[in-house]
Design a protein around this motif. Structure first.
Motif, PDB file in Angstrom:
ATOM      1  N   TYR A  76      -7.266   4.282   2.753  1.00  0.00           N
ATOM      2  CA  TYR A  76      -6.321   5.463   2.997  1.00  0.00           C
ATOM      3  C   TYR A  76      -5.600   5.251   4.337  1.00  0.00           C
ATOM      4  O   TYR A  76      -5.987   4.937   5.218  1.00  0.00           O
ATOM      5  CB  TYR A  76      -7.105   6.732   3.290  1.00  0.00           C
ATOM      6  CG  TYR A  76      -8.130   7.335   2.035  1.00  0.00           C
ATOM      7  CD1 TYR A  76      -8.044   6.737   1.116  1.00  0.00           C
ATOM      8  CD2 TYR A  76      -8.601   8.523   2.133  1.00  0.00           C
ATOM      9  CE1 TYR A  76      -8.507   7.400   0.016  1.00  0.00           C
ATOM     10  CE2 TYR A  76      -9.028   9.057   1.117  1.00  0.00           C
ATOM     11  CZ  TYR A  76      -9.107   8.494  -0.210  1.00  0.00           C
ATOM     12  OH  TYR A  76      -9.607   9.164  -1.233  1.00  0.00           O
ATOM     13  N   LYS A  77      -4.268   5.319   4.060  1.00  0.00           N
ATOM     14  CA  LYS A  77      -3.221   5.069   5.286  1.00  0.00           C
ATOM     15  C   LYS A  77      -3.518   3.790   5.822  1.00  0.00           C
ATOM     16  O   LYS A  77      -3.528   3.654   7.203  1.00  0.00           O
ATOM     17  CB  LYS A  77      -3.303   6.249   6.433  1.00  0.00           C
ATOM     18  CG  LYS A  77      -3.110   7.764   5.878  1.00  0.00           C
ATOM     19  CD  LYS A  77      -1.853   7.833   5.343  1.00  0.00           C
ATOM     20  CE  LYS A  77      -1.815   9.239   4.801  1.00  0.00           C
ATOM     21  NZ  LYS A  77      -0.869   9.650   3.919  1.00  0.00           N
ATOM     22  N   GLY A  78      -3.814   2.868   5.071  1.00  0.00           N
ATOM     23  CA  GLY A  78      -4.060   1.445   5.658  1.00  0.00           C
ATOM     24  C   GLY A  78      -5.081   1.204   6.279  1.00  0.00           C
ATOM     25  O   GLY A  78      -5.679   0.138   6.933  1.00  0.00           O
ATOM     26  N   SER A 109      -2.008  -0.828  -3.958  1.00  0.00           N
ATOM     27  CA  SER A 109      -0.910  -1.576  -3.779  1.00  0.00           C
ATOM     28  C   SER A 109      -1.320  -2.800  -3.051  1.00  0.00           C
ATOM     29  O   SER A 109      -2.264  -2.792  -2.151  1.00  0.00           O
ATOM     30  CB  SER A 109       0.378  -1.033  -3.168  1.00  0.00           C
ATOM     31  OG  SER A 109       1.005  -1.785  -2.534  1.00  0.00           O
ATOM     32  N   PRO A 110      -0.853  -4.090  -3.428  1.00  0.00           N
ATOM     33  CA  PRO A 110      -1.158  -5.163  -2.524  1.00  0.00           C
ATOM     34  C   PRO A 110      -0.581  -5.020  -1.039  1.00  0.00           C
ATOM     35  O   PRO A 110      -0.948  -5.964  -0.531  1.00  0.00           O
ATOM     36  CB  PRO A 110      -0.252  -6.409  -3.260  1.00  0.00           C
ATOM     37  CG  PRO A 110      -0.103  -5.891  -4.817  1.00  0.00           C
ATOM     38  CD  PRO A 110      -0.013  -4.106  -4.426  1.00  0.00           C
ATOM     39  N   ALA A 111       0.289  -4.175  -0.898  1.00  0.00           N
ATOM     40  CA  ALA A 111       0.626  -4.000   0.460  1.00  0.00           C
ATOM     41  C   ALA A 111      -0.595  -3.676   1.570  1.00  0.00           C
ATOM     42  O   ALA A 111      -0.486  -3.917   2.640  1.00  0.00           O
ATOM     43  CB  ALA A 111       1.428  -3.069   0.477  1.00  0.00           C
ATOM     44  N   HIS A 112      -1.777  -3.116   0.906  1.00  0.00           N
ATOM     45  CA  HIS A 112      -2.841  -2.954   1.610  1.00  0.00           C
ATOM     46  C   HIS A 112      -3.962  -4.201   2.039  1.00  0.00           C
ATOM     47  O   HIS A 112      -5.190  -3.994   2.134  1.00  0.00           O
ATOM     48  CB  HIS A 112      -3.330  -1.593   1.308  1.00  0.00           C
ATOM     49  CG  HIS A 112      -2.487  -0.420   1.374  1.00  0.00           C
ATOM     50  ND1 HIS A 112      -2.209   0.182   2.434  1.00  0.00           N
ATOM     51  CD2 HIS A 112      -2.003   0.245   0.389  1.00  0.00           C
ATOM     52  CE1 HIS A 112      -1.404   1.056   2.133  1.00  0.00           C
ATOM     53  NE2 HIS A 112      -1.057   1.173   0.892  1.00  0.00           N
ATOM     54  N   VAL A 138      -9.354  -5.267  -3.416  1.00  0.00           N
ATOM     55  CA  VAL A 138      -9.200  -5.150  -4.931  1.00  0.00           C
ATOM     56  C   VAL A 138      -8.288  -3.986  -5.307  1.00  0.00           C
ATOM     57  O   VAL A 138      -8.446  -2.949  -4.739  1.00  0.00           O
ATOM     58  CB  VAL A 138     -10.787  -5.139  -5.699  1.00  0.00           C
ATOM     59  CG1 VAL A 138     -10.360  -5.016  -7.096  1.00  0.00           C
ATOM     60  CG2 VAL A 138     -11.417  -6.317  -5.482  1.00  0.00           C
ATOM     61  N   LEU A 139      -7.418  -4.309  -6.175  1.00  0.00           N
ATOM     62  CA  LEU A 139      -6.453  -3.196  -6.632  1.00  0.00           C
ATOM     63  C   LEU A 139      -7.127  -2.135  -7.394  1.00  0.00           C
ATOM     64  O   LEU A 139      -8.162  -2.503  -8.083  1.00  0.00           O
ATOM     65  CB  LEU A 139      -5.190  -3.582  -7.581  1.00  0.00           C
ATOM     66  CG  LEU A 139      -4.342  -4.454  -6.739  1.00  0.00           C
ATOM     67  CD1 LEU A 139      -3.396  -4.943  -8.043  1.00  0.00           C
ATOM     68  CD2 LEU A 139      -3.469  -3.635  -5.855  1.00  0.00           C
TER      69      LEU A 139
END
Length: 172
Positions: A76-78, A109-112, A138-139
């Motif tokens: 959540y929010k990184g 997202s893989p951004a996290h 894990v996505l």
């Protein structure tokens, strides 16, 4: 591995979530058995806010004494959830956890992907957990795909198992 005390702690605000399924799967992969203690924080509810709650104190004691604890949260929010933070705040610095801790986070997202390393791992080590290897991301869309865990298991499971076997030897 026998006589290994295992626990999972899940900070998803939704009971019986994908995060819970992922933590149980990972525990099975690491030990060959279901976790001995499952703490699905969504089911604990307002007791988390009551510092005198015997229920929460019992859960903290059980998790703190585990040889292996897999701690899971959605991203959540990184970062991990506030629900998980409420629970982990109960653990003493440096001595709250006595065993191996595995940070696991799911995200959209893989951004996290760095969230377990940047947010959850430092907290688990601060409260006494030994975190071998890197945290696992894990996505969400792949939480039930065993291959989503394969690279992490290949890289990190041998260290976790070696530490657990050493624990067993110390208990004997």
């Amino acid at each position: 591995m026998k006589d290994i005390r295992t626990a999972v702690v899940v900070g998803n605000p939704k009971p019986e979530s994908r995060t819970l399924a992922a933590t149980i799967h990972l525990t099975r992969e690491l030990t060959g058995a279901d976790p001995g203690l499952v703490v699905d924080l969504a089911t604990v509810g307002p007791a988390l806010l009551d510092w005198s709650s015997p229920e929460v104190a019992g859960l903290v004691a059980g998790v703190g004494d585990a040889d292996l604890v897999v701690v899971g949260s959605p991203t959540y929010k990184g970062a991990y959830t506030g629900l998980l933070k409420l629970f982990l705040d109960r653990f003493a610095a440096r001595t709250g956890l006595s065993g191996i801790a595995v940070p696991l986070m799911l995200g959209g997202s893989p951004a996290h992907a760095l969230a377990p390393e940047l947010t959850l791992r430092p907290l688990l080590t601060e409260i006494g957990g030994t975190v071998p290897g890197r945290g696992l991301f894990v996505l969400d869309s792949r939480y039930d795909d065993p291959s989503a865990y394969d690279d992490w298991l290949h890289d990190t499971a041998p260290a976790v198992r070696a530490l657990l076997e050493a624990t067993q030897g110390a208990l004997a």
